[in-house]
Design an enzyme around this catalytic site. Structure first.
Site, short mmCIF file in Angstrom:
data_model
loop_
_atom_site.label_atom_id
_atom_site.label_comp_id
_atom_site.label_asym_id
_atom_site.label_seq_id
_atom_site.Cartn_x
_atom_site.Cartn_y
_atom_site.Cartn_z
N ASP A 1 0.83 -1.20 0.00
CA ASP A 1 0.00 0.00 0.00
C ASP A 1 0.87 1.25 0.00
O ASP A 1 1.69 1.46 0.91
CB ASP A 1 -0.91 -0.01 1.23
N ASP B 1 -7.97 4.96 -9.92
CA ASP B 1 -9.34 4.50 -10.11
C ASP B 1 -10.29 5.64 -9.73
O ASP B 1 -10.23 6.16 -8.61
CB ASP B 1 -9.60 3.29 -9.22
N LYS C 1 -19.06 5.84 -9.49
CA LYS C 1 -20.39 5.82 -8.89
C LYS C 1 -20.38 6.65 -7.60
O LYS C 1 -19.46 6.57 -6.81
CB LYS C 1 -20.82 4.39 -8.59
N THR D 1 0.90 7.45 -22.21
CA THR D 1 0.78 6.00 -22.22
C THR D 1 -0.07 5.53 -23.40
O THR D 1 -0.80 6.30 -24.03
CB THR D 1 0.15 5.51 -20.92
N LYS D 2 0.01 4.22 -23.70
CA LYS D 2 -0.84 3.64 -24.72
C LYS D 2 -2.31 3.83 -24.36
O LYS D 2 -3.15 4.10 -25.22
CB LYS D 2 -0.53 2.14 -24.88
#
Length: 238
Positions: free
Chosen positions: A120, A143, A147, A216-217
């Site tokens: 972590d 992330d 929601k 990035t890709k």
């Protein structure tokens, strides 16, 4: 990319929700990734259990130091480290194939300015990094937990801002990037009221994509689909 989860409470303790910087994910290991773990970890791997570290001693020099939260497969980390050999990079990622990929890349490119944790990231910041010791903290494409009921799981919260501030030197920078506009707005809302920071954007919102952040890709694919990317830079001033 970083993700978060709620940590279980210790037995006998009052339950408190704690933001983690990840969700543990499984994944298949390629031969190169396994080689990175087998041969690269003894050279570049660091353990949370070792506690506060003297990074000058670990790297064998005093240099500007970047701490990256959630480096994914490590492509951007490798590119940044190769482009700035005079700087040191500490990356944290729990996804084992990603850790292996970064370590394999570091060995293949003969880079010596990378060290890696696989745990972590917030615990590493709290327990292993000295106060006022970092030049930059990077959080690229975490992330978004899009929601509404999951917004509490987002890593960018007031406590995160304060923890990062304590580890940055005066003048050091927290650099975040996301391809979710609502999350960018959330980041901006949190950071604008976080004490001890100054927004480096001229308009007080977002900065143009900095040249030092590799594309990035994932980001290129998003651009082709018309997705935006928002970069935020906040400097520690107090």
């Amino acid at each position: 990319m970083t993700e978060q989860q709620d940590s279980p409470a210790e037995a006998g303790e009052v339950r408190h929700r704690t933001i983690k910087s990840f969700v543990m994910r499984a994944g298949r290991m390629t031969e190169g990734q396994q080689r990175g773990l087998d041969q690269g970890w003894p050279k570049f791997g660091l353990e949370l259990a070792d506690g506060l570290r003297d990074f000058d001693a670990l790297f064998g020099r005093t240099a500007p130091r970047t701490f990256e939260i959630g480096f994914g497969m490590g492509h951007a980390t490798l590119e940044m480290a190769a482009a700035a050999p005079e700087q040191d990079f500490i990356g944290v990622e729990v996804h084992r194939p990603g850790v292996g990929a970064l370590l394999n890349g570091a060995m293949t490119q003969n880079l010596s300015n990378i060290r890696v944790y696989s745990c972590d990231a917030l615990e590493v910041l709290r327990d292993c990094v000295a106060d006022a010791s970092l030049e930059r903290v990077l959080l690229f494409f975490p992330d978004p937990w899009h929601k509404s009921r999951h917004h509490k799981r987002r890593i960018v919260q007031p406590a995160f801002a304060e923890l990062v501030r304590s580890k940055l030197r005066i003048g050091g920078v927290l650099h975040m990037a996301t391809d979710w506009e609502h999350y960018a707005e959330h980041m901006l809302e949190v950071m604008n009221v976080a004490p001890g920071y100054r927004n480096l954007a001229e308009d007080g919102r977002y900065v143009p994509r900095p040249e030092e952040r590799p594309i990035t890709k994932f980001e290129r694919r998003g651009e082709r689909l018309g997705h935006g990317v928002w970069d935020l830079k906040f400097q520690r001033v107090d």
